[in-house]
Design an enzyme around this catalytic site. Sequence first.
Site, mmCIF file in Angstrom:
data_model
loop_
_atom_site.group_PDB
_atom_site.id
_atom_site.type_symbol
_atom_site.label_atom_id
_atom_site.label_comp_id
_atom_site.label_asym_id
_atom_site.label_seq_id
_atom_site.Cartn_x
_atom_site.Cartn_y
_atom_site.Cartn_z
ATOM 1 N N SER A 253 -3.646 15.696 -28.423
ATOM 2 C CA SER A 253 -2.725 15.070 -27.474
ATOM 3 C C SER A 253 -1.362 15.696 -27.696
ATOM 4 C CB SER A 253 -2.663 13.567 -27.711
ATOM 5 O OG SER A 253 -1.587 13.265 -28.573
ATOM 6 N N LYS A 254 -0.538 15.624 -26.652
ATOM 7 C CA LYS A 254 0.769 16.275 -26.782
ATOM 8 C C LYS A 254 1.616 15.633 -27.874
ATOM 9 C CE LYS A 254 0.803 18.753 -22.563
ATOM 10 N NZ LYS A 254 1.259 19.047 -21.241
ATOM 11 N N ARG A 255 1.215 14.446 -28.295
ATOM 12 C CA ARG A 255 1.992 13.778 -29.333
ATOM 13 C C ARG A 255 1.449 14.029 -30.742
ATOM 14 N NH1 ARG A 255 2.013 10.841 -24.939
ATOM 15 N NH2 ARG A 255 -0.060 10.076 -25.408
ATOM 16 N N ASP A 256 0.346 14.761 -30.818
ATOM 17 C CA ASP A 256 -0.271 15.038 -32.107
ATOM 18 C C ASP A 256 0.696 15.844 -32.976
ATOM 19 O OD1 ASP A 256 -1.839 15.855 -34.236
ATOM 20 O OD2 ASP A 256 -3.622 16.156 -32.987
ATOM 21 N N GLN A 261 2.609 22.495 -30.981
ATOM 22 C CA GLN A 261 1.890 22.676 -29.723
ATOM 23 C C GLN A 261 2.619 23.511 -28.690
ATOM 24 O OE1 GLN A 261 -0.133 19.401 -28.165
ATOM 25 N NE2 GLN A 261 -0.235 18.315 -30.079
#
Length: 492
Positions: A253-256, A261
């Site tokens: 996820s983009k929040r990982d 990223q």
Amino acid sequence: MTRVRTRYAPSPTGHLHIGGARTALFSYLLARKHGGDFIVRIEDTDTERNIPGADEKQMAMLKWLGIHWDESVDIGGPYGPYRCMERLDIYNRYVDKLLAEGKAYLSYSTPEEREREREEQIARGEKPKYSGWDRDLTPEQRAKFEAEGRVPSVRFRVPEGKTIVIEDAIRGTVKFESDEIGDFVIRRPDGRPTYNFAVVVDDALMKITHVLRGEEHLSNTPKQILIYEALGFEIPTFGHIPLILNSEGKKMSKRDETIIQFIDQYREQGYLPEAIVNFIALLGWSPEGEEEIFSMSELIDRFSLERVSKAPAIFDTGKLKWMNGQYIKKAPLERIVSLALPHLRKAGRIEENLSPERMEWVTRLVALYQEQLEYAAQIVELTELFFRSDVRYEEEAKAVLSEEHVPMVLSAVAEKWAGMTSFAPDDIKDMFKQVQKETGYKGKQLFMPVRAAATGVVHGPDLRETLSLLGRDTVLRRIRSCVDNIGDFRGK
Ligand code: GLU
């Protein structure tokens, strides 16, 4: 044969993400491999989410990676404009066509009505979908809604009982049932097209032959195929690229926070674009054979959609670092120095303006670690011992320094060192020879204590160069201090 034309169509809503960079790269490789064109189109119709300048930044990152386009917002091209919000009249022409042919309709439902309908469907145990209750309104009903101030959207009239077959170049045959798809909006009440509509008009008019994009778009594809058919456009080849999972096998996820990223972050950390491209190419694609290091032109040569996997790709940060390290080793020293300098400056290790002597010293320092460096920012931590006044002795170093013969060897080195006037690696070599002659200690028994005393660690790059760079005073101070405090290492 038709000329291969591919595109990357980012929305300017943030930074260039690894997944986006991979879609761009695969599209670019495919176009180049077939001598075709690669287009970058900016899909900015989701205006609430747009971030000013994000498109330029993303494009700058693509350029940095070495992904070059033939047509786009900056250089134009025969099928422009390449920014969706500048194409509204084009979309409207096709919306009008569908309306005139009865393949789309003005839809007056309000969000509240849609929500109520959804809740009722769920309560009945049905999968929610737009019922199409306002498909065939009479002119009077329409006038009434207009009088109420309702502004219509345009919905696509989804044909009933149709199986939509996608021959996906990566996933094989994928089927969808039109009955599962409710009539969907193609133009919002404010006149903007929705993604699913704009993308079809754009891809068709821009003569895109291969649409490559992330697997998350697969469920949009049946809607798009229906629009292609309704407008009589030729359907391109679709290829849905597998998801990228983190090392735990979870969808990234983009929040990982376990994975960096965004491409700009890699650039800031001192990664090389060739390494990122090489790494990203292998996220879902694999060449024949065991080889793993490929330049852009080798990738262009070898790339094929047949070898893009259906299975998700695992993002292995360790492998990326390793790969970048491989590229750093082979890169010219000056390039690595220029990547390392800003990090050393930022950490306060070196001055803004370097004298030629200091520049030479820094260059040698970076050279000393070039083999080991995985990305340029690491230089700060790797070279810490050159900038500290005290030394932190690791356990292994303490063990070495506690050996019986150490004070004698170190004293001899200190004495010779104090008398030296030049500290080039060759001078240091001569010094070691003399100490060896005098003390009878050589090899590990001689070098290990000196390394441990001067650096606090037992492993490291070339010892003579290390000592040479530490310089006269630092080495002397550290060695003398070890001799004076030898008891500390012996646990006494
Ligand atoms: N703007 C879409 C995205 O960023 C592009 C999807 C597509 O390639 O069709 O995901």
